[in-house]
Design an enzyme around this catalytic site. Structure first.
Site, mmCIF file in Angstrom:
data_model
loop_
_atom_site.group_PDB
_atom_site.id
_atom_site.type_symbol
_atom_site.label_atom_id
_atom_site.label_comp_id
_atom_site.label_asym_id
_atom_site.label_seq_id
_atom_site.Cartn_x
_atom_site.Cartn_y
_atom_site.Cartn_z
ATOM 1 N N ARG A 136 24.323 39.576 21.993
ATOM 2 C CA ARG A 136 25.633 39.419 22.420
ATOM 3 C C ARG A 136 26.055 38.131 21.514
ATOM 4 O O ARG A 136 26.134 38.430 20.548
ATOM 5 C CB ARG A 136 25.521 38.705 24.021
ATOM 6 N N HIS A 165 19.387 33.040 24.989
ATOM 7 C CA HIS A 165 19.686 33.372 26.189
ATOM 8 C C HIS A 165 18.689 34.915 26.492
ATOM 9 O O HIS A 165 18.761 35.785 25.527
ATOM 10 C CB HIS A 165 21.166 33.622 26.605
ATOM 11 N N ARG A 220 18.903 25.809 32.139
ATOM 12 C CA ARG A 220 20.192 26.152 32.257
ATOM 13 C C ARG A 220 20.508 27.034 33.417
ATOM 14 O O ARG A 220 21.047 28.107 33.453
ATOM 15 C CB ARG A 220 20.951 26.684 31.170
ATOM 16 N N CYS A 308 44.232 45.803 53.230
ATOM 17 C CA CYS A 308 45.473 45.799 52.637
ATOM 18 C C CYS A 308 45.550 44.554 51.704
ATOM 19 O O CYS A 308 44.685 43.667 51.503
ATOM 20 C CB CYS A 308 46.593 45.552 53.711
ATOM 21 N N ASP A 310 47.296 41.853 52.334
ATOM 22 C CA ASP A 310 47.207 40.458 52.733
ATOM 23 C C ASP A 310 46.811 40.205 54.133
ATOM 24 O O ASP A 310 46.696 39.289 54.815
ATOM 25 C CB ASP A 310 48.781 39.907 53.126
HETATM 26 C C1 LIG Z 1 25.994 32.011 32.523
HETATM 27 C C2 LIG Z 1 25.013 31.595 31.608
HETATM 28 C C3 LIG Z 1 23.639 30.784 32.336
HETATM 29 C C4 LIG Z 1 23.405 30.738 33.613
HETATM 30 O O1 LIG Z 1 22.817 31.925 34.055
HETATM 31 P P1 LIG Z 1 22.490 32.232 35.443
HETATM 32 O O2 LIG Z 1 21.757 33.592 35.462
HETATM 33 O O3 LIG Z 1 23.642 31.989 36.429
HETATM 34 O O4 LIG Z 1 21.570 31.053 35.904
HETATM 35 C C5 LIG Z 1 23.126 30.126 31.211
HETATM 36 N N1 LIG Z 1 23.049 30.372 29.954
HETATM 37 C C6 LIG Z 1 24.224 30.988 29.516
HETATM 38 C C7 LIG Z 1 24.321 31.030 27.862
HETATM 39 C C8 LIG Z 1 25.096 31.643 30.173
HETATM 40 O O5 LIG Z 1 26.140 32.287 29.839
#
Ligand SMILES: *Cc1c(COP(=O)(O)O)cnc(C)c1O
Length: 372
Positions: A136, A165, A220, A308, A310
């Protein structure tokens, strides 16, 4: 409406956020905590969540865009903030000027940020992102040595970190996790060989909870901050968000009368209906029609017929709730009310999508135990 009666209200319990952040910080011994507050704090409100998190042991904040980072600065938050996904054309010099750390996935990005740093008259702080298999964001392995070399030679930037990530951290034991960890090690070694001494970070909530070997210098966590558990094993997290409304009107209908658009529900007996003024424009998915209940008057009651735009209509049987009575759409689940997780399971999605979907102009937000 009587002042004070919530129509469509999200209540965010910031003590729950503090509890969750303290739990995550306790797990991540040796690593600092970057609380992720992108998408307006997953629908909870970025600045109030950020303040509560910083009080409870977080020392960094993470967001998806420079605009989100600058909103935190405008709210008076001075903690380190990393922004990780900005397009060319973004005014990076504003970010550099305000001390926002920027993610870099390509030499093009590095160049744009270095130029902005020269304009801002200040070195840019960058985190070089390696794509270790999520495919990604991030620099592919084949371009990494060149990116690292360029970054190490670029005097307008300071390389703060190397980061990545994970794709499948919410499935502990998934072989991709170790595979990504190995590729991350390799990328880090290449950075070291180029003379850099960066921090390392790769762990989201799931890896913070399950993979201490991947905590490195910084974790993170996002979703766990808000009390939603991304891993299969139970964790002592407290969901921070409650979505509530109030009864606007009650009435009796006779057996055989039908309710709401399309008349998809017909009363099997005489019953009392309670009208609740929230609908799909307020974050109640229409696809929950016929598949949801609310917490009203100390018990769960089914929503009759279609959701609905609202309004929804609740089947109360022979009970007659007071007009103005509280209706909980979802909450932490401690009283027996539905949870965001339950909505997600019914809808075939994840609770992340439910809570981030609660950021809407018609929804009022209220904070409990807000940092003064
Ligand atoms: C959203 C995100 C996170 C946090 O992920 P969670 O699964 O909500 O803990 C950490 N690093 C990056 C790059 C993200 O986009």
């Amino acid at each position: 409406m009587t002042p004070g009666l919530p129509r469509a209200e999200v209540v965010v319990d910031l003590d729950a956020v503090r509890h969750n952040v303290a739990l995550l910080a306790g797990r991540a011994t040796g690593a600092a905590v970057m609380t992720v507050v992108k998408a307006d704090g997953y629908g909870h409100g970025a600045a109030p969540v950020a303040r509560a998190a910083l009080e409870a042991g977080a020392s960094w904040l993470g967001v998806a865009s420079l605009a989100e980072a600058l909103a935190l600065r405008a709210a008076g938050i001075t903690a380190p903030v990393l922004s990780w996904l900005d397009l060319p054309g973004t005014d990076f010099s504003a970010g550099v000027g305000q001390g926002v750390d920027l993610s870099v996935s390509s030499e093009g990005e590095l160049g744009r940020i270095a130029e902005a740093a020269l304009r801002a008259g200040k070195r840019a702080r960058v985190h070089l992102k390696i794509d270790t298999g999520l495919s990604r964001n991030g620099c592919p392995a084949y371009a990494w040595p060149e990116l690292v070399k360029a970054a190490s030679e670029e005097t307008a930037v300071e390389v703060v970190a190397v980061w990545s990530h994970l794709a499948c951290a919410d499935e502990p034991g998934h072989p991709s996790i170790d595979d990504q960890a190995r590729r991350f090690d390799t990328a880090y070694e290449i950075a070291r060989e180029a003379g850099l001494e960066p921090l390392r970070h790769i762990a989201n909530s799931a890896a913070t909870l399950t993979r201490p070997d991947l905590h490195f210098d910084l974790v993170r966590p996002g979703i766990a901050t808000y009390g939603l558990n991304p891993v299969p094993q139970p964790e002592n997290l407290r969901p921070a968000m409650t979505f509530r409304s109030s009864v606007a009107l009650t009435k009796r209908i006779e057996a055989g009368e039908s309710v709401s658009y399309g008349h998809t529900w017909t009363a099997p007996r005489d019953t009392t209906l309670a009208l609740v003024p929230v609908g799909y424009a307020d974050g109640v998915p229409r696809t929950l029609s016929g598949r949801m209940s609310v917490w009203l008057g100390g018990s769960r009651r089914a929503v009759a017929g279609r959701v609905c735009m609202d309004q929804i209509v609740v089947d109360c049987g022979d009970d007659e709730p007071a007009v103005g009575a509280e209706v909980i759409l979802f909450g932490p689940g401690t009283q027996g009310e539905p949870t965001a997780r339950e909505w997600a399971d019914t809808l075939g999605t994840i609770d992340y999508e439910i809570v981030t979907g609660m950021y809407r102009p018609r929804i009022e937000r209220r904070y409990l135990q807000e940092t003064p």
